[in-house]
Design a protein around this motif. Sequence first.
Motif, short mmCIF file in Angstrom:
data_model
loop_
_atom_site.label_atom_id
_atom_site.label_comp_id
_atom_site.label_asym_id
_atom_site.label_seq_id
_atom_site.Cartn_x
_atom_site.Cartn_y
_atom_site.Cartn_z
N LEU A 302 36.99 72.14 9.16
CA LEU A 302 35.52 72.09 9.57
C LEU A 302 34.78 72.54 8.34
N LEU A 303 35.24 73.16 7.28
CA LEU A 303 34.56 73.69 6.15
C LEU A 303 33.65 72.55 5.97
N PRO A 304 32.42 72.68 5.45
CA PRO A 304 31.52 71.64 4.93
C PRO A 304 31.94 71.12 3.48
N LYS A 305 32.91 72.05 2.66
CA LYS A 305 33.21 71.67 1.58
C LYS A 305 34.61 71.95 1.43
N LEU A 306 35.50 71.00 1.11
CA LEU A 306 37.08 71.14 0.80
C LEU A 306 37.51 71.44 -0.66
N PRO A 307 38.36 72.28 -0.80
CA PRO A 307 38.52 72.82 -2.02
C PRO A 307 39.09 71.60 -2.99
N ARG A 308 38.61 71.26 -4.14
CA ARG A 308 38.78 70.35 -4.96
C ARG A 308 40.10 70.61 -5.98
N GLY A 309 40.65 71.74 -5.92
CA GLY A 309 41.62 71.98 -6.92
C GLY A 309 42.47 73.38 -6.35
N SER A 468 42.53 67.27 0.47
CA SER A 468 41.55 66.74 -0.15
C SER A 468 41.53 65.94 -1.53
N SER A 469 42.99 66.39 -1.85
CA SER A 469 43.39 65.68 -3.22
C SER A 469 44.52 64.42 -2.91
N HIS A 470 44.96 64.25 -1.71
CA HIS A 470 46.05 63.06 -1.44
C HIS A 470 45.42 62.38 -0.64
N GLU A 471 45.16 61.16 -1.34
CA GLU A 471 44.77 59.85 -0.63
C GLU A 471 45.94 59.35 0.11
#
Lengths: 694, 694
Positions: A302-309, A468-471
Amino acid sequence: MDGPLTTRKAATRDLRALFDPNTVAIVGASATIGKWGNWLARNALRGKDHRRIFLVNRTSAEILGEPVYPTLADVPETPELVVITIGSAGFEQAVEDALAAGARAIVGITAALGELGGAPLETQRRLAGRVREAGAVLVGPNCLGVADTATGLNLAFGDFTTPGPLAIVSQSGNLALELVRVSARRGLGISRFVSLGNQADLDATEMIDSLTHHEPTRVIAAYVEDFGDGREFVRAALRARSAGKPVVLLTVGSSRSAARAARSHTGALVSASVAVDAACHAGGILRAATAQEVVDLALGLLLPKLPRGRRVGVVGDGGGHVALAADLLSGQGLELPALSQPLAERIARTLPPNAATANPVDLAGGGEQDFFNYSNAVKALLDCDEVDSVVLTGYFGGYSEDDPQLARIERDVARAMAAAVEESNRPLIVQSIYPDAPTLDPLRAAHVPIYDDIQSAARVLARLVGHSSHEPSGVPDLGPVKAGAPVVPGYFATRRLLESAGLAFPEAREVTDSAAARRAAAAIGYPVALKALGSEHKSDRGGVRLGVASEAELDEALADMSSRLHPPSFSIERVAPTGGGVELLVGVRRDHSFGPILVVGAGGLYAELAGDVAVALAPVTEDEAAALIRSLRIAPRLLGGRGSTPLDVGSASRAAVALANLAVSRPDIAEVEINPLLVTPKGAIALDARIVSA
Amino acid sequence: MDGPLTTRKAATRDLRALFDPNTVAIVGASATIGKWGNWLARNALRGKDHRRIFLVNRTSAEILGEPVYPTLADVPETPELVVITIGSAGFEQAVEDALAAGARAIVGITAALGELGGAPLETQRRLAGRVREAGAVLVGPNCLGVADTATGLNLAFGDFTTPGPLAIVSQSGNLALELVRVSARRGLGISRFVSLGNQADLDATEMIDSLTHHEPTRVIAAYVEDFGDGREFVRAALRARSAGKPVVLLTVGSSRSAARAARSHTGALVSASVAVDAACHAGGILRAATAQEVVDLALGLLLPKLPRGRRVGVVGDGGGHVALAADLLSGQGLELPALSQPLAERIARTLPPNAATANPVDLAGGGEQDFFNYSNAVKALLDCDEVDSVVLTGYFGGYSEDDPQLARIERDVARAMAAAVEESNRPLIVQSIYPDAPTLDPLRAAHVPIYDDIQSAARVLARLVGHSSHEPSGVPDLGPVKAGAPVVPGYFATRRLLESAGLAFPEAREVTDSAAARRAAAAIGYPVALKALGSEHKSDRGGVRLGVASEAELDEALADMSSRLHPPSFSIERVAPTGGGVELLVGVRRDHSFGPILVVGAGGLYAELAGDVAVALAPVTEDEAAALIRSLRIAPRLLGGRGSTPLDVGSASRAAVALANLAVSRPDIAEVEINPLLVTPKGAIALDARIVSA
């Protein structure tokens, strides 16, 4: 093929009557406290402002001060939704009565139906068919009910009344109760709840599809034992994920005793754990091990932004807490980069001289000197380009608990952090000794997840980075089934089938006596390998001899194996050039729900030991196979680390593709495995193989 | 050798003045809310009935309604215990004043001393010496204080006032606060608390020794960063364990960033994680990863009877819960045996027909039909010989929460279970959605641990099984140090040193040119192995060629390696008979705190990949070495599973003993490693080795 793998179109029935009915009848309503019919009536009546509730009971005149109707036929309006909570003997008739009364949705609380297999299962199927024919929907039987916080509907046992973003879809009523209880403790409310029970009609797949279009739902928690057509389930999860509603899955069956219990529970066949892993990978589903972990993950999602790394900055006041956080975050594969000197110095400026600011950041008492040192350090990390996420750990939240006069300033600091989060592209995750402190409300309002346990925080953060990194790879089509001769058992038959599918084996000849063996070895050229056939664990039993260098050695080895193992025949093979190669395992297993599953792993002697495997729904493309291989822990050995020669990963990937294609096209293959597949700098060669027929 | 490994006698100083002083002075007492001097004064004054409290402050006349003395010298009685909570500049003088005033114990709250290394560290050492000379004891500096619930002493920040069996010994104040908070939430009270801070004088070892004789303490929770003489710490833990007071240890330092933080925290050098594992194994210490896990384990250790085997019986009302429990318990290496037919039938007698009674036991609604079905099933399992422990999972505890009218019967059922526990030789562990339910009080009173999370319950149970079945190996003596020539670098020098220690290597000759290589190969006999020396990762870089079969092949390989690697020399070696052998890794690493640590693991290509290692404090006996090898996941390959030939574990064990003895006797060896050690049916031979000097 008939069965769960038959493709089913995603049903998109209108479930309005189930979650927002204008009229509800409760068949089996009861005045006796402790009975389900009493619970349901009480909870239903709390929604009286939203809809008309009719209580049905053959023997009571009044329940909870409300009039009671002896039968459904006596109810003065058409009941859009009928809840049935009577003994199993009357269930079938009650469903017929509900349909006759014009019900559009039926919730079957009644249990002990279909648990024993045989006739009750038939009854369920027949009833589900009748309900569908009538254009209605059936939930259960053997369920806890349904709830919708937006429509004020609570037709369930348990407290599903606090509104929020979490939808709960559960085959187990009690695990749903645990999920909602844990959610409540963490301040996480519910959008919709449905207890699926035996899934006679409405199942997890359809429910997830329906939630994809349900605005208040932001995360879907699903407890599922029987996935039915597992690939359809994955497709529904993918659709939900695309709509911004990720699915967190709890399931069982990794142990034999669990399967024993699950079978007895709903008559479901539990899918093996590895197939579920492949399904989760394909569908971008987050798998959890416990109800607690489901809620932990939901809060993170539910975090508005997910970590990108993977880079994390850690802040706390106390060396113990930040060191522990660093350990556990690193243990989850995350990185704590040393901060640049300018940044570290900027953070240090307002802190005591003994503060650590290299990452983790230890305020070293600076938090008490000036509480805004907390928010300043957090903001500095949220705003920098040196980390992808920030973790605050330890005492914050406790100042107000220990001294109420500090509540105001602690809340102000929390507000400053919340503002920093809103301005930043990076997420903040908090672990606090006092996770429930009201002073942390501004953080909660900014959707910052707050955990009481740093291990949970570390696990969630690592999962979010992966998410967030795995499509997700999506669900591959199974394609047409190939008609073919049935699988022939035996080593050479297996080799021939796999060779025809495109796999390479070393030259080999089958022999049964010494003279033929000598001729074969001479033709192949010494040194040769000798295998005693007819046993699955040849090498364990001393049934494999490599590097047989001469006729005399061959005779001796043949005599030895013959006397010990009495094999029906032998294989004389060219010795594969093992130097510098790496052994993989490549296999496909057909799962009841999810179909053929490709497994790639470290092979040979260490296959079971290392537990280094990657799985995918078959078939796969060559790129996908290569990605699986590269995800193994053994990958550096294949890719040419430390100056070693890179191995032929392309050939290994093509071998995996070929094996998967074979298994997909031949439903009569239950399992097929190459172990080892020797990967060399120039090619990949199968050194042993086995097939198990379906 | 001077340093932490110098043997220190277990100090057994009288700590009465620290935990039960008749008079206490607080230097730096403050009237300002939020200041430590205020907290401490308030908490101290709550113990006024037990002792006389004197507040010391140069500038205030009255604090909290009590008289204030300008200096310690003005205090009218000898203060047995002096707490110092003033700025670091005045700390040294305050300690001298305390000793001059006749203090027997000093608690140094004051921080920012010794955090920066250098002079402050010297100051600390000098002060500790002065305190010891005076026959007193010093806690800290840089600590949170001390508490004793039996004597009504609370000279600490935080709530350490609820009496109970848990002693908390912590180098980190904030982690102690987390420990006490988590304990309180679980209803676990405190016996004694000491915040050790920088351990200038009193350290974890002495404190544990002191707690060994502290009656109210039943479990010791320790957070330690600097173990000092780690082997003395282990001996203290062993003594505590023998006295029935097991130690649960939380530590940090498994990540580089954690070490960075810990160094800055207390100037402590953190021992590497693997050494701590060896120490825990030797001392029967239970290592935990978080504060939550410390408390989870402590609750388990307080069980009146510990499980004596891995067999678990599971009871719950709901297939989901019991299946999940079965999965997670199996995942922890525990077993759920299918119950015998008579027992299963006996349990089934009062349950609905769809109940599962094979184990896990699913009451399938039977719990609501008759709540005593819960206690009957639990009692049946507690009383039978078919399991070693019982887990109750799921909803129990919730009936009263959802309907207060059910509280009485739920409590009666809990009481029946508690009675069954008291009569049984087996433990009961409970997981409940409602762990805090008052109806579970009878279980708590019977020391049944209650967890909110089934994963925690499963982990604790597995740890308890290990704890009760594993007799700690104890701390081996290091024996005399051998004077010897310094370690000579290089492959052949290493071989010679290890050969002289008793290890076997294949015949080898060092050569630098082609002619010498040909002569060596001829003397050894083809095929030979060729190694390019001078690099640590020979085989990765293509610097190893096995099975060189002829002079021509030898010339070609030499030319190839020379041109690529330019090695200073080569080794020509006899080819080891690899068929059927297994490669191990055997190494010894010298740890700053715990001394030489023996590591045994799966070796060769998979050493790092498999992470299959066992560790012990060196030296070890041959039996201990064999036990380490047998504990590996790879062990079945060595012991002759599936009809394979058993390998020579005795030789491998003797090799480990020899390597450990060498490292123990030579403190100039920082690391020594054999990888691989090839274990064959007849012997164990070292195929490569390296030594790192201290």
